[in-house]
Design a protein around this motif. Sequence first.
Motif, short mmCIF file in Angstrom:
data_model
loop_
_atom_site.label_atom_id
_atom_site.label_comp_id
_atom_site.label_asym_id
_atom_site.label_seq_id
_atom_site.Cartn_x
_atom_site.Cartn_y
_atom_site.Cartn_z
N GLY A 77 82.17 -25.40 -4.75
CA GLY A 77 82.07 -25.37 -3.29
C GLY A 77 81.76 -23.98 -2.76
O GLY A 77 81.56 -23.81 -1.55
N LEU A 78 81.69 -22.99 -3.66
CA LEU A 78 81.47 -21.60 -3.21
C LEU A 78 80.11 -21.44 -2.54
O LEU A 78 80.01 -20.90 -1.44
N SER A 79 79.04 -21.91 -3.18
CA SER A 79 77.71 -21.70 -2.60
C SER A 79 77.59 -22.43 -1.26
O SER A 79 76.96 -21.94 -0.33
N ASN A 80 78.23 -23.60 -1.17
CA ASN A 80 78.21 -24.35 0.08
C ASN A 80 78.99 -23.64 1.18
O ASN A 80 78.59 -23.61 2.34
N VAL A 97 86.27 -22.41 8.55
CA VAL A 97 85.24 -23.23 7.93
C VAL A 97 85.78 -23.95 6.69
O VAL A 97 85.48 -25.10 6.44
N LYS A 98 86.64 -23.25 5.93
CA LYS A 98 87.27 -23.93 4.78
C LYS A 98 88.06 -25.15 5.25
O LYS A 98 88.01 -26.23 4.63
N LYS A 99 88.77 -24.98 6.35
CA LYS A 99 89.56 -26.09 6.89
C LYS A 99 88.66 -27.26 7.31
O LYS A 99 88.98 -28.43 7.07
N VAL A 104 78.78 -30.64 -4.29
CA VAL A 104 78.28 -29.42 -3.65
C VAL A 104 79.34 -28.84 -2.72
O VAL A 104 79.51 -27.63 -2.64
N ASN A 105 80.08 -29.70 -2.02
CA ASN A 105 81.06 -29.15 -1.08
C ASN A 105 82.42 -28.88 -1.72
O ASN A 105 83.37 -28.52 -1.03
N GLY A 106 82.51 -29.02 -3.04
CA GLY A 106 83.76 -28.67 -3.72
C GLY A 106 84.79 -29.78 -3.65
O GLY A 106 84.48 -30.92 -3.30
N ALA A 126 90.84 -22.10 -3.47
CA ALA A 126 90.87 -20.98 -4.42
C ALA A 126 89.82 -19.91 -4.12
O ALA A 126 89.78 -18.87 -4.77
N ILE A 127 88.95 -20.18 -3.15
CA ILE A 127 87.84 -19.24 -2.89
C ILE A 127 88.28 -18.17 -1.89
O ILE A 127 88.78 -18.49 -0.81
N SER A 128 88.08 -16.92 -2.26
CA SER A 128 88.49 -15.80 -1.40
C SER A 128 87.29 -15.19 -0.69
O SER A 128 86.13 -15.47 -1.02
#
Lengths: 471, 471
Positions: free
Chosen positions: B96-99, B172-174, B209-211, B218-220
Amino acid sequence: MMPTGIRARETCGKGEKSETRFAQVAPVSQVTRSLVAIACLTLLVSPLEAAEIKPQRFVMPNGLTVLVVEQHALPIVQIQALVKTGSVQDPPEKAGLSNLVAGLLDEGTTTRNATQLAEQIEFVGGALEAKAAHDFTTASTRVLAKNTALGFELLADILLHPSFLEPELERVKKLILGEIIAQKDDPGVVAGKAFSQLVFDGHPYSWPVNGTDETLPAISRADVQAFHAREYLPNRTILAVVGDVSVEEARALADIHFGAWQKGPDPARSAASPAAIDKPVVQLIDKELTQTTLVLGHLGISRTNPDFYAVTVMNYILGAGGFSSRLMDSIRDRQGLAYGVMSQFEPRAEAGPFLVSLQTRNATANQALAGVLKELHAMKAAPVSAKELSEAKSYLMGSFPMRFDTTHKLAEVLCQVEFYGLGFEYFTQYPKWIEKVTGGDVLRVAKQYLHPDRYALVAVGKMGEAKLKQQ
Amino acid sequence: MMPTGIRARETCGKGEKSETRFAQVAPVSQVTRSLVAIACLTLLVSPLEAAEIKPQRFVMPNGLTVLVVEQHALPIVQIQALVKTGSVQDPPEKAGLSNLVAGLLDEGTTTRNATQLAEQIEFVGGALEAKAAHDFTTASTRVLAKNTALGFELLADILLHPSFLEPELERVKKLILGEIIAQKDDPGVVAGKAFSQLVFDGHPYSWPVNGTDETLPAISRADVQAFHAREYLPNRTILAVVGDVSVEEARALADIHFGAWQKGPDPARSAASPAAIDKPVVQLIDKELTQTTLVLGHLGISRTNPDFYAVTVMNYILGAGGFSSRLMDSIRDRQGLAYGVMSQFEPRAEAGPFLVSLQTRNATANQALAGVLKELHAMKAAPVSAKELSEAKSYLMGSFPMRFDTTHKLAEVLCQVEFYGLGFEYFTQYPKWIEKVTGGDVLRVAKQYLHPDRYALVAVGKMGEAKLKQQ
């Protein structure tokens, strides 16, 4: 209704614009920079003027209204017919009749069976389709320019000479029934159907265009034939021709293929308009879902209401303005209750629905409902800011040309402009009609057309968790 | 992911073409009649030639590849960037990082916050968006021609100077997490995600794609910044400019807004291709639904596979051919098991999936599965008929121009033609490459690329009613 399968995943990433509200500094320096950049490039800019939509219109002796727009950029021609009949003409106990008739048009004619129709259009890479809506039915074809005559021929054949054979009737009814059953798994459709029943109680807008699993089996071949004979008349039809075709060619082809269509008497129409509800009505639909779908609203406006443009601006600010509306700002960005929320007026021949829809976690349904009602009250309580007004108008004016950036979209808009009697000045005057809307107009139409005290509300989700309270 | 609400009902009627097979008489008389009609009208036909797509291509000193197609019919300009990175570059534990990076591009730059970006583009009625896919990420803007410079400026700003501020990252993560949770209610997405895990086990195509709700948290911010710095490079980017703009203007604007973008070293790439599964694998997902969603398939082909065109024709006959495919004929028309069924090859940079998807009543899931497998076996067992071959090729050739009938579609196709190295002859040669496909080619690729004996199958529905048996 094709299953989405893995495709859905391709485009499901968060990838649309959003916004925050933490710093409202006007980006003057950037705008200035852009203007300078544009000025520097003036000498390089293409000399072509912005394209204008100038339809040619003529009425054939049998009453068929033909509209033509030449566009030669691509070798494509779109031909679209709008027949002035739809699900509002269904008998209540046979809801779905107009949709069934439309669905049967390309299932066989007196000279071509369904296979032949499909093969002929697919052989040239074209498309042929028909569908009913509430107030009208459209049938259209899209072909390469070299196949324009074939497009006219096939479209005329399905409109004038459908055979409505019994085996096709039964097969298509079965398919639509399958669709109706599948829709029971879609919370958005379930909520929408229940909402229409609440808001349009007693009016034909209350039933689904595709009918129900009770009304569809009641429709006979004789019903279908009688509906077609009574409702499908050239003097009740608009034909739009758009694309790589000349006006002369379109006129000649319309004459060849639609000239023999027999005029008929206008069918009787009842004059009943939908009535407004006078107090909140709520329907809760319990389903084992992780999210609750909420649809809240009431009667809206008709397309010919002179307040249409003021309502459009007001509704943009309230909840139609993509990621910059008040509802998005409140429900999505500040409270984080939903991925999306939108409000819409769906203007029809009569007053159509106004509704706000969203999906939220079951546990936050009450908070989301409160948030929606608060924004509706706020629209009625005070004028919008000059900035909101200017942004809404600027967006609506600037994006207007993108509403007909394909031959298909333009043919649809053309048919509707004619159907609602808006006049072709619509294409040049729309931006001016939007520009004229004042803050006073917006407040006035918010007070007149928003009713947070007498709404219909449908909730679909895990009701034990949502514990919805009327607010 | 906007809730569909009542809108869904508007277009849900059965209104697309279908067909029966009971009478296969060739409609010669009608074709002849059409040809005569066309001949009669030759003198009236517009003198303009069919539009051809002739892109101009140049590479800037920093390695940015720019493609321009002038189209002056509408005053619209589409500018689209394709960056050669996507979810295949996500670390597995941070899927999901690239997305997320793509989703954050328009959430703020070093000189504009998210509100300013949204307001500037909406003020001119334009659109600005970015999204990641498996192999690439696209960011695009659409503006009126008079705002072309602003479009370049904003697109360059979000690509080159995103700020990735912590509050936006969390917000955006939320939102994406909310989207992931909502997708758990969508049987099509649930089935698609499970299918990808089965088919691409161990390969980056296996994750969404969206993780997932485990990897996204886990993405910082450091991950996001490092990904952007490493992957977003002008020498890894294609810029397509389409619409009411001259090549000279596009070149000048690209120079002004993208000229300062710093070239960088090509990031490391692992060479692993997805591996084929060697026996049937089945996953059943029990949900309280009236219908069962079936997704069946296996590894397909890459876009650069020389068999792409033969596979396209074969798959059209099998299940991509709208309402005239073998699967539709069998599953929908003859057995009445589903409203729709389709097969698709989704070619990617590496071999993408081949899959058949449908929804059927729980009780008929086994019958539908048997029907699908039977058609897959039949494609491998005997040549297709001359009629099937000719219809498929004719459709694919004839409908080709409709694949880029908007500036948006054309910009997307242009970027992909460059990305996959297809060459601009694609626009003129595609019909010839299809025309060259023989019945022998179709049988050969069916034998080579269809594997009804070693498929992955996912079923989502009421499993107690479906009682699925491996077949």
